[in-house]
Design a protein around this motif. Structure first.
Motif, PDB file in Angstrom:
ATOM      1  N   ALA A 108       5.103   5.598  -1.528  1.00  0.00           N
ATOM      2  CA  ALA A 108       4.082   5.794  -2.557  1.00  0.00           C
ATOM      3  C   ALA A 108       3.673   7.261  -2.613  1.00  0.00           C
ATOM      4  CB  ALA A 108       2.869   4.922  -2.260  1.00  0.00           C
ATOM      5  N   THR A 109       3.357   7.733  -3.805  1.00  0.00           N
ATOM      6  CA  THR A 109       2.900   9.109  -3.975  1.00  0.00           C
ATOM      7  C   THR A 109       1.440   9.223  -3.518  1.00  0.00           C
ATOM      8  OG1 THR A 109       2.054   8.750  -6.211  1.00  0.00           O
ATOM      9  CG2 THR A 109       4.394   9.326  -5.995  1.00  0.00           C
ATOM     10  N   PRO A 110       0.981  10.444  -3.238  1.00  0.00           N
ATOM     11  CA  PRO A 110      -0.433  10.606  -2.890  1.00  0.00           C
ATOM     12  C   PRO A 110      -1.380  10.042  -3.942  1.00  0.00           C
ATOM     13  CG  PRO A 110       0.780  12.575  -2.306  1.00  0.00           C
ATOM     14  CD  PRO A 110       1.740  11.694  -3.054  1.00  0.00           C
ATOM     15  N   ALA A 111      -1.041  10.219  -5.210  1.00  0.00           N
ATOM     16  CA  ALA A 111      -1.892   9.683  -6.278  1.00  0.00           C
ATOM     17  C   ALA A 111      -1.922   8.157  -6.240  1.00  0.00           C
ATOM     18  CB  ALA A 111      -1.391  10.168  -7.632  1.00  0.00           C
ATOM     19  N   GLU A 112      -0.780   7.531  -5.996  1.00  0.00           N
ATOM     20  CA  GLU A 112      -0.741   6.069  -5.900  1.00  0.00           C
ATOM     21  C   GLU A 112      -1.563   5.580  -4.712  1.00  0.00           C
ATOM     22  OE1 GLU A 112       3.627   5.013  -7.827  1.00  0.00           O
ATOM     23  OE2 GLU A 112       3.508   5.712  -5.748  1.00  0.00           O
ATOM     24  N   GLN A 130      -3.056  10.102   4.873  1.00  0.00           N
ATOM     25  CA  GLN A 130      -3.339  10.520   3.507  1.00  0.00           C
ATOM     26  C   GLN A 130      -4.763  11.045   3.444  1.00  0.00           C
ATOM     27  OE1 GLN A 130      -1.765  10.796   0.668  1.00  0.00           O
ATOM     28  NE2 GLN A 130      -3.496  11.029  -0.745  1.00  0.00           N
ATOM     29  N   GLU A 131      -4.876  12.352   3.252  1.00  0.00           N
ATOM     30  CA  GLU A 131      -6.186  12.990   3.117  1.00  0.00           C
ATOM     31  C   GLU A 131      -7.118  12.611   4.269  1.00  0.00           C
ATOM     32  OE1 GLU A 131      -7.464  11.905  -0.796  1.00  0.00           O
ATOM     33  OE2 GLU A 131      -5.984  13.199  -1.772  1.00  0.00           O
ATOM     34  N   GLY A 132      -6.558  12.662   5.477  1.00  0.00           N
ATOM     35  CA  GLY A 132      -7.339  12.402   6.677  1.00  0.00           C
ATOM     36  C   GLY A 132      -7.492  10.947   7.060  1.00  0.00           C
ATOM     37  N   VAL A 133      -6.998  10.021   6.231  1.00  0.00           N
ATOM     38  CA  VAL A 133      -7.072   8.596   6.523  1.00  0.00           C
ATOM     39  C   VAL A 133      -5.720   8.122   7.065  1.00  0.00           C
ATOM     40  CG1 VAL A 133      -7.474   6.282   5.591  1.00  0.00           C
ATOM     41  CG2 VAL A 133      -8.778   8.231   4.707  1.00  0.00           C
ATOM     42  N   LEU A 146       0.822  -1.204   0.000  1.00  0.00           N
ATOM     43  CA  LEU A 146       0.000   0.000   0.000  1.00  0.00           C
ATOM     44  C   LEU A 146       0.860   1.259   0.000  1.00  0.00           C
ATOM     45  CD1 LEU A 146      -2.720   1.463   0.225  1.00  0.00           C
ATOM     46  CD2 LEU A 146      -2.580   1.170   2.727  1.00  0.00           C
ATOM     47  N   MET A 147       1.864   1.299   0.856  1.00  0.00           N
ATOM     48  CA  MET A 147       2.599   2.550   1.086  1.00  0.00           C
ATOM     49  C   MET A 147       3.974   2.604   0.439  1.00  0.00           C
ATOM     50  SD  MET A 147       1.563   3.480   5.010  1.00  0.00           S
ATOM     51  CE  MET A 147       1.309   1.819   5.647  1.00  0.00           C
ATOM     52  N   LEU A 148       4.375   1.551  -0.286  1.00  0.00           N
ATOM     53  CA  LEU A 148       5.678   1.531  -0.940  1.00  0.00           C
ATOM     54  C   LEU A 148       5.507   1.202  -2.416  1.00  0.00           C
ATOM     55  CD1 LEU A 148       7.701  -0.502   1.714  1.00  0.00           C
ATOM     56  CD2 LEU A 148       7.691   1.978   1.407  1.00  0.00           C
ATOM     57  N   SER A 149       6.436   1.673  -3.236  1.00  0.00           N
ATOM     58  CA  SER A 149       6.359   1.449  -4.681  1.00  0.00           C
ATOM     59  C   SER A 149       7.734   1.153  -5.253  1.00  0.00           C
ATOM     60  CB  SER A 149       5.777   2.675  -5.396  1.00  0.00           C
ATOM     61  OG  SER A 149       4.440   2.907  -5.035  1.00  0.00           O
ATOM     62  N   ARG A 201      -4.106   7.068  -3.313  1.00  0.00           N
ATOM     63  CA  ARG A 201      -5.516   7.301  -3.609  1.00  0.00           C
ATOM     64  C   ARG A 201      -6.063   6.170  -4.491  1.00  0.00           C
ATOM     65  NH1 ARG A 201      -4.730  11.961  -5.854  1.00  0.00           N
ATOM     66  NH2 ARG A 201      -4.298  13.004  -3.881  1.00  0.00           N
ATOM     67  N   GLU A 202      -5.289   5.779  -5.471  1.00  0.00           N
ATOM     68  CA  GLU A 202      -5.722   4.722  -6.390  1.00  0.00           C
ATOM     69  C   GLU A 202      -5.811   3.376  -5.678  1.00  0.00           C
ATOM     70  OE1 GLU A 202      -4.392   2.788 -10.712  1.00  0.00           O
ATOM     71  OE2 GLU A 202      -3.100   4.236  -9.689  1.00  0.00           O
ATOM     72  N   ARG A 203      -4.838   3.073  -4.824  1.00  0.00           N
ATOM     73  CA  ARG A 203      -4.808   1.781  -4.140  1.00  0.00           C
ATOM     74  C   ARG A 203      -5.891   1.663  -3.072  1.00  0.00           C
ATOM     75  NH1 ARG A 203       1.818   1.749  -3.526  1.00  0.00           N
ATOM     76  NH2 ARG A 203       2.207   1.810  -5.786  1.00  0.00           N
ATOM     77  N   LEU A 204      -6.213   2.767  -2.433  1.00  0.00           N
ATOM     78  CA  LEU A 204      -7.247   2.741  -1.401  1.00  0.00           C
ATOM     79  C   LEU A 204      -8.630   2.530  -1.983  1.00  0.00           C
ATOM     80  CD1 LEU A 204      -6.293   5.549   1.128  1.00  0.00           C
ATOM     81  CD2 LEU A 204      -6.625   3.128   1.646  1.00  0.00           C
ATOM     82  N   GLY A 205      -8.861   3.017  -3.195  1.00  0.00           N
ATOM     83  CA  GLY A 205     -10.180   2.926  -3.783  1.00  0.00           C
ATOM     84  C   GLY A 205     -11.150   3.869  -3.084  1.00  0.00           C
ATOM     85  N   LYS A 206     -12.418   3.572  -3.198  1.00  0.00           N
ATOM     86  CA  LYS A 206     -13.455   4.423  -2.602  1.00  0.00           C
ATOM     87  C   LYS A 206     -13.625   4.069  -1.130  1.00  0.00           C
ATOM     88  CE  LYS A 206     -15.935   5.054  -6.955  1.00  0.00           C
ATOM     89  NZ  LYS A 206     -17.219   4.872  -7.682  1.00  0.00           N
TER      90      LYS A 206
END
Length: 234
Positions: free
Chosen positions: A131-135, A161-164, A121-124, A137-142
């Protein structure tokens, strides 16, 4: 509300027994298991029996998929581990979900990322950069909850990340930081917020290594023992 979360038991009954005792002392409301249950060589049969009774897997890990034949490779290890376990277990592991939401949807649980147990989740990348914020966001889904807890990378991690709150619980077995101590996580909800406590539980590493050497095929047992004793992958 208090949630205990463990991950990456990797067939180590010695580490798991110590963690379960530590968990019990905290009296959580629930205990969750983020997978990679039996792929290891320090008494996987007992490790599975303990999980089946006290901490059934909640989601499937990447090595659970390997046990289920969903990913090819490492046939010698898979064959030996399978020989230690109930015949129908591999299929059961393969049927577990990739993520589960608990605590009224406030907490999401996965092994790697919610979409793939093989994806951190947090490494790329091979260099394991953050991981970037965009990555993220994509991995977390909705996900509109408060906390997402994962395992897989065998590293205790915390990021927002964005409050999560994104949390890696660390591994029960097969540490990677040179400190051979079992890890797990305690989440406590208080005043509408979640407090995150990384827990470290000493266990009899020498006994775990000795079991692997005495009972697993030579290379498998020696590799497992070296990893556990060093607290990092050989």
């Amino acid at each position: 509300m208090r949630l205990a979360i463990l991950s990456d038991v990797h067939g180590n009954s010695f580490a798991l027994r110590a963690v379960l005792k530590d968990v019990q002392a905290t009296s959580p409301d629930a205990l969750y298991n983020l997978g990679d249950t039996v792929w290891g060589a320090s008494d996987p049969a007992t490790a599975w029996a303990l999980q089946a009774e006290f901490a059934p897997p909640t989601v499937r890990g990447n090595t659970d998929e390997r046990m289920a034949g969903m990913r090819a490779g490492k046939d010698a290890m898979r064959g030996w581990v399978a020989s230690q376990l109930p015949n129908d277990l591999a299929a059961q592991l393969g049927q577990l979900p990739t993520f589960v939401d608990v605590a009224g949807g406030e907490v999401r649980l996965a092994h790697g990322s919610p979409r793939d147990p093989w994806e951190a989740l947090m490494l790329s990348g091979e260099e394991e950069r953050p991981a970037t914020p965009a990555e993220l966001r994509e991995r977390l889904g909705k996900f509109a909850g408060a906390v997402c807890v994962v395992g897989h990378t065998h590293q205790e991690m915390l990021r927002v990340q964005e409050g999560v709150s994104l949390v890696n619980a660390g591994p029960v077995s097969r540490q990677k930081d040179g400190l051979p101590v079992a890890r797990w996580l305690l989440l406590t909800r208080q005043n509408a917020h979640w407090n995150i406590e990384f827990r470290r539980t000493p266990y009899d590493v020498q006994a775990a290594a000795a079991w692997a050497r005495a009972n697993a095929p030579t290379k498998i047992g020696e590799d497992e023992a070296a990893w556990l004793l060093a607290g990092q992958e050989p």
